[in-house]
Design a protein around this motif. Structure first.
Motif, PDB file in Angstrom:
ATOM      1  N   ILE A 466       0.836  -1.205   0.000  1.00  0.00           N
ATOM      2  CA  ILE A 466       0.000   0.000   0.000  1.00  0.00           C
ATOM      3  C   ILE A 466       0.870   1.254   0.000  1.00  0.00           C
ATOM      4  N   GLY A 467       1.877   1.278   0.885  1.00  0.00           N
ATOM      5  CA  GLY A 467       2.755   2.444   0.938  1.00  0.00           C
ATOM      6  C   GLY A 467       3.479   2.668  -0.374  1.00  0.00           C
ATOM      7  N   SER A 468       3.992   1.588  -0.951  1.00  0.00           N
ATOM      8  CA  SER A 468       4.693   1.721  -2.233  1.00  0.00           C
ATOM      9  C   SER A 468       3.730   2.120  -3.349  1.00  0.00           C
ATOM     10  N   ALA A 469       2.488   1.610  -3.269  1.00  0.00           N
ATOM     11  CA  ALA A 469       1.483   1.989  -4.273  1.00  0.00           C
ATOM     12  C   ALA A 469       1.180   3.482  -4.197  1.00  0.00           C
ATOM     13  N   GLY A 470       1.109   4.002  -2.965  1.00  0.00           N
ATOM     14  CA  GLY A 470       0.847   5.429  -2.808  1.00  0.00           C
ATOM     15  C   GLY A 470       1.951   6.275  -3.409  1.00  0.00           C
ATOM     16  N   LEU A 471       3.200   5.919  -3.120  1.00  0.00           N
ATOM     17  CA  LEU A 471       4.331   6.654  -3.695  1.00  0.00           C
ATOM     18  C   LEU A 471       4.376   6.504  -5.212  1.00  0.00           C
ATOM     19  N   ALA A 472       4.115   5.275  -5.693  1.00  0.00           N
ATOM     20  CA  ALA A 472       4.130   5.044  -7.137  1.00  0.00           C
ATOM     21  C   ALA A 472       3.056   5.871  -7.830  1.00  0.00           C
ATOM     22  N   ALA A 473       1.867   5.916  -7.234  1.00  0.00           N
ATOM     23  CA  ALA A 473       0.767   6.683  -7.823  1.00  0.00           C
ATOM     24  C   ALA A 473       1.089   8.174  -7.854  1.00  0.00           C
ATOM     25  N   LEU A 474       1.751   8.666  -6.801  1.00  0.00           N
ATOM     26  CA  LEU A 474       2.146  10.081  -6.784  1.00  0.00           C
ATOM     27  C   LEU A 474       3.182  10.381  -7.869  1.00  0.00           C
ATOM     28  N   VAL A 475       4.105   9.436  -8.091  1.00  0.00           N
ATOM     29  CA  VAL A 475       5.086   9.623  -9.155  1.00  0.00           C
ATOM     30  C   VAL A 475       4.397   9.612 -10.516  1.00  0.00           C
ATOM     31  N   LEU A 476       3.417   8.721 -10.688  1.00  0.00           N
ATOM     32  CA  LEU A 476       2.639   8.709 -11.929  1.00  0.00           C
ATOM     33  C   LEU A 476       1.895  10.026 -12.117  1.00  0.00           C
ATOM     34  N   PHE A 477       1.312  10.537 -11.023  1.00  0.00           N
ATOM     35  CA  PHE A 477       0.600  11.817 -11.106  1.00  0.00           C
ATOM     36  C   PHE A 477       1.559  12.940 -11.498  1.00  0.00           C
ATOM     37  N   ALA A 478       2.769  12.911 -10.918  1.00  0.00           N
ATOM     38  CA  ALA A 478       3.768  13.920 -11.275  1.00  0.00           C
ATOM     39  C   ALA A 478       4.118  13.824 -12.757  1.00  0.00           C
ATOM     40  N   SER A 479       4.228  12.592 -13.267  1.00  0.00           N
ATOM     41  CA  SER A 479       4.506  12.410 -14.699  1.00  0.00           C
ATOM     42  C   SER A 479       3.350  12.931 -15.544  1.00  0.00           C
ATOM     43  N   TYR A 480       2.129  12.726 -15.045  1.00  0.00           N
ATOM     44  CA  TYR A 480       0.937  13.227 -15.750  1.00  0.00           C
ATOM     45  C   TYR A 480       0.970  14.755 -15.839  1.00  0.00           C
TER      46      TYR A 480
END
Length: 679
Positions: A466-480
């Motif tokens: 879950i923690g890694s998913a949250g960080l990964a999703a934030l990185v994806l959002f930053a890429s977006y």
């Protein structure tokens, strides 16, 4: 030639590291399969589990393949052949990682039960080796798929990284289906079996007279093993891809930022392999033995990360010194260890939260539920503060790229983390085989403590996911956001996500609601299928004469078939909603509303997922704590209340909560895929 140029053009190190991980996994497989399988009765039970697991996986992936073909065609016409092939690679490699890991797990369970006759150390070692196969396959296949596809894009597509997003999307699609479908299967079988067996008939868990017990044991493999493998495979891939894209967008003149995340993964694969050598049992300290391996992997990673960063960025990047790129990697490792410590505190029988729920169980079912819900809600604060601190500090060191590096560092340890997780379903199955085969109590005295530790490790790994998913999703959002920033039209539209913009607010509300809707559909699916299992188990107890006395054999296959059909049917709607939501919001309300949706889903998704997985594990270990003789032990009023809490917690921790991880990442990766179309 300097190190950075060598790594850019060769990419040998991450590819060889991934291959080494897979080969070492095969070596461990050989060692596990060389161990004895036990007597005829044990083999009959183990074969039934394997048959049920394989039948479910075959039906699940048949459905997934049909949906995948449709998406492949859509991507082909919308984004081209290379992108659609990337999607296929991600889906296939994710499937392979889960299937290989699960097949080794279902062959490790009987061997672990047989090894338990010799003692705790033998059973523990074999179960961990079986679980390590899954972890090494996940890390190795993930790194090879990204490295190989990146090499192709670099050589033949002028370094275009956009098709890599589709690779992550393929892994994400498999992950949602595997997590959701496997979770529905395992908890429908578990809840339905326990409700009749434990509560109505008063027979032990894994009792061979219970018609649902094989389905329950099958579920441990398809949910906790194959599901977790697919989940962390796609998180690993997505994090690496997002870090590479964000590096390219942030530092377009420095090619080293693109392949640096792959080298981080290579270092940690070596560290994970070394970590497995340090998993050695001393006395009865099972959890400490597992943590020895994790700590060893972390220490090797720290040394490797420093050497790597100094070699690739001796002069830093632009105005960022190399140490400021190294520090976010350390932060990612700290978050990993922090999530482990926090989750164990809230879920282990040794600490106050579980003991509080156990004490509340003495006054009734309702007070057990109230105490469990309180623990689940309280358990969200510390992980969220830890993740927030990691984001803030990493950003101060190296901006958005620093956050991406912290996420990649955290995910790079997937090999050892998944090994610790996959240990759980193997020991659970081993205990079930021992109970059903009527092995001596001394065998259960070995498998039961391993199973209890397995419950905690599964909770710890889910928190890590879950923690890694949250960080990964934030990185994806930053890429977006960076992708949008390249567009002149977006700049004309304002070029920023402002809380004074009603479209952003609308997106936030919609995104915030999605994890609740997704979790509700998952819980409903378990409820519906559980009723069907309860009806079937009751029918067999009523109609099969001599079943309760043990003179007749249950029809195990009927319950397996019921939950298989239910899981396949119920996993489709939530997945379709997850894929369509960002498309509809993006095209109907615009890129800013879609950005709001992504942030809203990440925030509520993290809270809901942490609350459900941690609270469910606390309920589970409360039951086991009471079964050890506390507050009256088995059969007491407190135990009956704890069984009710565990029944509620099962779909919390193993279906709805974990499935939110891939859900929030699918939302973000679909948004990244369609970003150029919605401006």
């Amino acid at each position: 030639m300097d190190l950075s140029v060598l790594f850019v053009h060769k990419l040998i190190i991450p590819f060889v590291a991934g291959l080494l991980s897979i080969l070492y996994g095969f070596f461990l497989t050989y060692r596990v399969l060389s161990k004895p399988r036990g007597d005829k009765k044990m083999n009959e039970i183990s074969d039934a589990i394997a048959e049920g697991a394989n039948a479910y996986m075959k039906r699940q992936y048949t459905v997934v393949a049909l949906i995948g073909v449709v998406i492949f065609v859509v991507l082909y016409f919308a984004l081209g052949l290379v992108t659609s092939v990337g999607f296929a690679i991600g889906a296939v490699f994710s499937t392979v990682a889960g299937v290989i890991g699960m097949n080794v797990a279902v062959r490790s369970n009987i061997r672990t039960a047989e090894a338990a006759k010799k003692g705790l150390s033998s059973a523990f070692s074999l179960a961990f080796q079986g679980g390590a196969v899954t972890g090494l396959m996940v890390a190795g296949l993930a790194l090879i798929s990204v490295t190989g596809f990146y090499w192709y894009l670099h050589k033949f597509m002028e370094g275009n990284l956009q098709p890599l997003i589709a690779l992550g999307f393929g892994g994400s699609l498999i992950s949602v289906f595997a997590r959701l479908g496997g979770g529905i299967f395992t908890k429908s079988a578990d809840v339905g079996t326990d409700m009749v067996g434990k509560i109505e008939k008063g027979i032990p868990e894994d009792d061979p007279r219970n018609p649902g017990v094989i389905a329950d044991l099958v579920g441990d493999n398809v949910g906790d093993d194959a599901g977790m493998a697919a989940d962390l495979f796609e998180t690993y891939v997505i994090t690496a891809v997002a870090a590479m894209i964000l590096g390219r967008l942030t530092f377009p003149n420095n090619p080293a930022v693109v392949f640096y995340p792959l080298l981080i993964g290579a270092i940690s694969i070596i560290a994970s392999i070394v970590g497995t050598w340090f998993v050695r049992l001393r006395g009865n300290a099972v959890m400490r033995a597992l943590y020895q391996g994790l700590i060893a992997a972390v220490l090797v990673s720290v040394i490797g990360f420093y050497i790597l960063t100094l070699g690739v960025f001796p002069n830093g990047i632009e105005n960022i010194p190399y140490l400021h790129l190294f520090y976010p990697l350390i932060i990612g490792l700290i978050v990993t260890l922090g999530m482990v410590v926090i989750t164990e505190f809230f879920t282990s029988k040794k600490f106050n939260p579980v003991k509080t729920i156990a004490k509340a169980s003495t006054t009734g079912h309702g007070t057990n539920i109230i105490a469990g819900l309180a623990v689940s809600m309280k358990s969200t604060t510390a992980p969220i503060l830890l993740i927030a601190a990691a984001i803030w500090i990493s950003y101060l060191f190296a901006g958005l790229y620093g956050v991406a590096l912290a996420a990649m560092s955290m995910l790079s340890l997937a090999g050892i983390i998944v090994a610790i997780d996959a240990f759980g379903p193997i020991t659970d199955n081993a205990g079930g085989i021992a109970e059903m085969a009527g092995l001596p109590q001394k065998v259960r005295d070995v498998t039961d403590p391993l199973d209890a530790v397995g419950n905690t490790t599964k909770a710890v790994t889910k928190a890590y996911a879950i923690g890694s998913a949250g960080l990964a999703a934030l990185v994806l959002f930053a890429s977006y956001t960076q992708e949008l920033a390249k567009s002149q039209k977006f700049s004309v539209m304002g070029g920023a996500f402002s809380l004074s913009d009603p479209s952003v607010i609308v997106g936030l509300f919609i995104g915030g609601a999605l994890p609740y809707l997704f979790a509700a559909l998952a819980m409903e699916a378990v409820g519906k299928a559980s009723v069907a299992v309860v009806d079937e188990v009751r029918r067999q107890f009523k109609e099969i004469k001599g079943l309760m006395k043990g003179t007749a054999k249950p029809e195990y296959g009927k319950a397996v078939d019921i939950v298989t059909k239910a899981a396949i049917k119920e996993m489709i709607l939530p997945t379709i909603i997850t894929v369509l939501a960002p498309i509809l919001v993006g095209f109907l309300l615009g890129p800013k509303a879609l950005g709001g949706l992504l942030i809203g889903s990440i925030i509520t998704g993290l809270f809901v997922a942490v609350s459900m997985t941690t609270g469910g594990a606390a309920w589970d270990n409360t039951k086991k704590y009471i079964e050890e003789g506390n507050f009256g032990g088995k059969g007491s009023f407190a135990h009956q209340s704890a069984v009710t809490g565990d029944t509620v917690g099962d779909p919390y921790k193993d279906t709805a909560g974990p499935a939110i991880n891939p859900m929030i990442k699918v939302l973000n990766i679909v948004a990244l895929l369609i970003a150029s179309f919605i401006i």
